[in-house]
Scaffold this motif. Structure first.
Motif, PDB file in Angstrom:
ATOM      1  N   SER A 238       7.255  24.743 -35.772  1.00  0.00           N
ATOM      2  CA  SER A 238       7.005  24.670 -34.334  1.00  0.00           C
ATOM      3  C   SER A 238       5.799  25.497 -33.903  1.00  0.00           C
ATOM      4  N   GLN A 239       5.358  26.418 -34.746  1.00  0.00           N
ATOM      5  CA  GLN A 239       4.254  27.312 -34.387  1.00  0.00           C
ATOM      6  C   GLN A 239       2.890  26.824 -34.866  1.00  0.00           C
ATOM      7  N   ARG A 240       2.825  25.691 -35.568  1.00  0.00           N
ATOM      8  CA  ARG A 240       1.552  25.289 -36.186  1.00  0.00           C
ATOM      9  C   ARG A 240       0.455  25.036 -35.154  1.00  0.00           C
ATOM     10  N   ILE A 241       0.745  24.261 -34.123  1.00  0.00           N
ATOM     11  CA  ILE A 241      -0.288  23.953 -33.130  1.00  0.00           C
ATOM     12  C   ILE A 241      -0.598  25.190 -32.293  1.00  0.00           C
ATOM     13  N   ARG A 242       0.429  25.951 -31.937  1.00  0.00           N
ATOM     14  CA  ARG A 242       0.204  27.143 -31.127  1.00  0.00           C
ATOM     15  C   ARG A 242      -0.723  28.129 -31.834  1.00  0.00           C
ATOM     16  N   GLN A 243      -0.512  28.334 -33.135  1.00  0.00           N
ATOM     17  CA  GLN A 243      -1.377  29.261 -33.861  1.00  0.00           C
ATOM     18  C   GLN A 243      -2.800  28.720 -33.980  1.00  0.00           C
ATOM     19  N   ALA A 244      -2.940  27.415 -34.128  1.00  0.00           N
ATOM     20  CA  ALA A 244      -4.289  26.840 -34.150  1.00  0.00           C
ATOM     21  C   ALA A 244      -4.970  27.029 -32.803  1.00  0.00           C
ATOM     22  N   TYR A 245      -4.196  26.971 -31.728  1.00  0.00           N
ATOM     23  CA  TYR A 245      -4.765  27.143 -30.383  1.00  0.00           C
ATOM     24  C   TYR A 245      -5.324  28.553 -30.184  1.00  0.00           C
ATOM     25  N   ASP A 246      -4.802  29.530 -30.921  1.00  0.00           N
ATOM     26  CA  ASP A 246      -5.335  30.896 -30.851  1.00  0.00           C
ATOM     27  C   ASP A 246      -6.835  30.935 -31.090  1.00  0.00           C
ATOM     28  N   GLU A 247      -7.344  29.979 -31.881  1.00  0.00           N
ATOM     29  CA  GLU A 247      -8.757  30.017 -32.251  1.00  0.00           C
ATOM     30  C   GLU A 247      -9.687  29.665 -31.096  1.00  0.00           C
ATOM     31  N   TRP A 248      -9.139  29.239 -29.953  1.00  0.00           N
ATOM     32  CA  TRP A 248      -9.985  29.114 -28.769  1.00  0.00           C
ATOM     33  C   TRP A 248     -10.576  30.466 -28.391  1.00  0.00           C
ATOM     34  N   ALA A 249      -9.938  31.542 -28.830  1.00  0.00           N
ATOM     35  CA  ALA A 249     -10.482  32.884 -28.578  1.00  0.00           C
ATOM     36  C   ALA A 249     -11.656  33.208 -29.491  1.00  0.00           C
ATOM     37  N   ARG A 250     -11.818  32.417 -30.575  1.00  0.00           N
ATOM     38  CA  ARG A 250     -12.914  32.647 -31.535  1.00  0.00           C
ATOM     39  C   ARG A 250     -13.588  31.296 -31.787  1.00  0.00           C
ATOM     40  N   PRO A 251     -14.488  30.895 -30.904  1.00  0.00           N
ATOM     41  CA  PRO A 251     -15.031  29.532 -30.937  1.00  0.00           C
ATOM     42  C   PRO A 251     -15.723  29.160 -32.243  1.00  0.00           C
ATOM     43  N   THR A 252     -16.374  30.116 -32.902  1.00  0.00           N
ATOM     44  CA  THR A 252     -17.050  29.792 -34.160  1.00  0.00           C
ATOM     45  C   THR A 252     -16.047  29.362 -35.215  1.00  0.00           C
ATOM     46  N   ARG A 253     -14.953  30.101 -35.317  1.00  0.00           N
ATOM     47  CA  ARG A 253     -13.912  29.734 -36.277  1.00  0.00           C
ATOM     48  C   ARG A 253     -13.305  28.376 -35.931  1.00  0.00           C
ATOM     49  N   LEU A 254     -13.071  28.130 -34.642  1.00  0.00           N
ATOM     50  CA  LEU A 254     -12.507  26.850 -34.230  1.00  0.00           C
ATOM     51  C   LEU A 254     -13.446  25.704 -34.593  1.00  0.00           C
ATOM     52  N   ALA A 255     -14.751  25.895 -34.366  1.00  0.00           N
ATOM     53  CA  ALA A 255     -15.721  24.851 -34.698  1.00  0.00           C
ATOM     54  C   ALA A 255     -15.713  24.560 -36.199  1.00  0.00           C
ATOM     55  N   CYS A 256     -15.624  25.602 -37.021  1.00  0.00           N
ATOM     56  CA  CYS A 256     -15.573  25.400 -38.475  1.00  0.00           C
ATOM     57  C   CYS A 256     -14.318  24.638 -38.881  1.00  0.00           C
ATOM     58  N   GLN A 257     -13.198  24.946 -38.253  1.00  0.00           N
ATOM     59  CA  GLN A 257     -11.960  24.257 -38.589  1.00  0.00           C
ATOM     60  C   GLN A 257     -11.984  22.799 -38.129  1.00  0.00           C
ATOM     61  N   LEU A 258     -12.590  22.537 -36.980  1.00  0.00           N
ATOM     62  CA  LEU A 258     -12.723  21.157 -36.522  1.00  0.00           C
ATOM     63  C   LEU A 258     -13.653  20.355 -37.426  1.00  0.00           C
ATOM     64  N   ALA A 259     -14.555  21.036 -38.122  1.00  0.00           N
ATOM     65  CA  ALA A 259     -15.522  20.339 -38.978  1.00  0.00           C
ATOM     66  C   ALA A 259     -14.946  19.946 -40.336  1.00  0.00           C
ATOM     67  N   ILE A 260     -13.750  20.428 -40.663  1.00  0.00           N
ATOM     68  CA  ILE A 260     -13.211  20.177 -42.010  1.00  0.00           C
ATOM     69  C   ILE A 260     -12.956  18.687 -42.219  1.00  0.00           C
ATOM     70  N   LEU A 261     -12.253  18.036 -41.295  1.00  0.00           N
ATOM     71  CA  LEU A 261     -11.938  16.617 -41.485  1.00  0.00           C
ATOM     72  C   LEU A 261     -13.198  15.748 -41.561  1.00  0.00           C
ATOM     73  N   PRO A 262     -14.178  15.928 -40.668  1.00  0.00           N
ATOM     74  CA  PRO A 262     -15.406  15.136 -40.822  1.00  0.00           C
ATOM     75  C   PRO A 262     -16.108  15.387 -42.158  1.00  0.00           C
ATOM     76  N   ALA A 263     -16.098  16.634 -42.626  1.00  0.00           N
ATOM     77  CA  ALA A 263     -16.735  16.938 -43.909  1.00  0.00           C
ATOM     78  C   ALA A 263     -16.028  16.227 -45.056  1.00  0.00           C
ATOM     79  N   LEU A 264     -14.694  16.174 -45.006  1.00  0.00           N
ATOM     80  CA  LEU A 264     -13.940  15.478 -46.044  1.00  0.00           C
ATOM     81  C   LEU A 264     -14.165  13.973 -45.972  1.00  0.00           C
ATOM     82  N   ALA A 265     -14.309  13.444 -44.765  1.00  0.00           N
ATOM     83  CA  ALA A 265     -14.563  12.010 -44.614  1.00  0.00           C
ATOM     84  C   ALA A 265     -15.904  11.627 -45.211  1.00  0.00           C
ATOM     85  N   ILE A 266     -16.866  12.527 -45.088  1.00  0.00           N
ATOM     86  CA  ILE A 266     -18.207  12.246 -45.639  1.00  0.00           C
ATOM     87  C   ILE A 266     -18.255  12.526 -47.134  1.00  0.00           C
ATOM     88  N   GLY A 267     -17.680  13.645 -47.537  1.00  0.00           N
ATOM     89  CA  GLY A 267     -17.800  14.085 -48.939  1.00  0.00           C
ATOM     90  C   GLY A 267     -16.758  13.521 -49.873  1.00  0.00           C
TER      91      GLY A 267
END
Length: 369
Positions: A238-267
């Protein structure tokens, strides 16, 4: 006597050359002398439980009460549960209801506890944290030199989901330190800052940022290990999405995590295998840093790719919660802000109304001055 510590006690950190050592917290507080067999700490436990926690916590809390100068339990449980806790815990602790109200209930509990703390050195801990004598002594020692101390949690025992989350902890040890369920703080540092906002989700980060904005000093104690009981598998899920939402406090980390799926789709599979190997290597470096191998098993690093795969998905779900619903669900409501940006805190720290998160309601305004 406290139970024996199965892992080596944390080494006291040395002052840097030329660093002025802060005076230790006084052993006489509010006109009374701390007993020589007690550590000059106030231990604050904020709790809100739907059912009595006597079996899970009473033994541990009794040991804490015999070890530190003061145990403060701030209990936001329903009246019947509160009464059961009072019957048992009121014999050896200051047990009281929250005296403040804010959207993040834990912050209300912490600020209430700080108002009743009679020691300069304070430990704040969730109900699943389990300190031992050596760790409390180490925390008291480090609080003579720093305003806020962030130790390292590790799970005992280790069901599968605790091993999964251990991969996250090891990665974070190589990226600024993990965020535990406990902090040590000098009471005067939070009073000087005027408290911290109760209108944000990532309350521990908010506290540390606020203290630093007010001129305080943080210590990330990579070598101070404190055990934590794992949640149930259902609560973990139940805490998975809530903990991911914490990264709104650290935008650089959030951007890197959002980039994982596109990177896997390309690579494709090549990118996935390279990424998994890199994650395991980084997590293993975290396990070997500052003696963490004593408390994290050798297999812990192997779980890091699974946690990264989870975060690659939940980061997008956290983004959807922000865009579609205006925030993440928290205790029957929604919180929009994960934490206040440091620049905004630095600008606000001297304001008469204290530190307030953007858009925070009046009830979320701290007032410790």
């Amino acid at each position: 006597m406290m139970e024996r510590n199965p892992h080596p006690p944390a080494a006291a950190s040395e002052d840097a050359p030329g660093q002025v050592r802060r005076p230790p917290p006084p052993r006489t507080t509010l006109g009374r002398r701390v007993r020589e067999d007690r550590i000059a700490l106030s231990y604050i436990l904020p709790i809100a439980a739907s059912a009595p926690q006597l079996r899970a916590l009473s033994g541990y809390l009794a040991r804490i009460a015999r070890t530190v100068d003061q145990l403060v339990i701030v209990d936001g449980s329903p009246p019947a549960v509160f009464a059961e806790h009072q019957r048992r815990w009121g014999r050896f602790a200051v047990h009281l209801a929250p005296e403040r109200a804010c959207r993040n209930g834990k912050v209300a509990g912490v600020l209430t506890g700080l108002a009743h703390a009679r020691n300069e050195a304070v430990v704040i801990a969730d109900d699943d944290v389990r300190y031992r004598l050596s760790e409390l002594r180490a925390m008291a020692d480090r609080l003579t030199r720093h305003d806020v101390v962030r130790p390292q949690n590790f799970f005992r025992p280790l069901p599968w989901h605790a091993r999964w989350d251990s991969g996250r902890s090891l990665l974070n040890r190589m990226m600024g330190g993990d965020w535990p369920g406990t902090l040590g703080v000098r009471r005067s540092a939070l009073v000087r800052a005027g408290g911290y906002s109760g209108g944000v989700l990532f309350e521990n980060l908010e506290m540390v940022r606020t203290i630093c904005a007010a001129g305080g000093e943080e210590s990330v104690a990579f070598d101070l290990f404190v055990a934590r009981r794992p949640p149930t598998a259902g609560h973990f899920a139940s805490q998975r999405i809530r903990q991911a939402y914490d990264e709104w406090a650290r935008p650089t980390r959030l951007a890197c995590q959002l980039a994982i799926l596109p990177a896997l789709a390309i690579g494709g599979w090549t990118a996935a295998l390279v990424g998994a190997a890199a994650a395991i290597g980084l997590a293993e470096a975290g396990r070997r840093r500052a003696g963490a191998a004593a408390v994290f098993p050798a297999s812990a690093a192997l779980w890091a790719p699974l946690w990264i795969a989870e975060r690659a998905i939940t980061a997008w779900l956290a983004l959807a919660n922000r865009l579609l619903f205006g925030g993440v669900r928290y205790r029957g409501g929604r919180l929009r802000d994960a934490a206040t940006p440091p620049r905004r805190l630095r600008l606000a720290v001297a304001a008469p109304e204290g530190i307030v998160a953007p858009g925070a309601a009046d009830a979320d305004r701290p007032d410790l001055r």
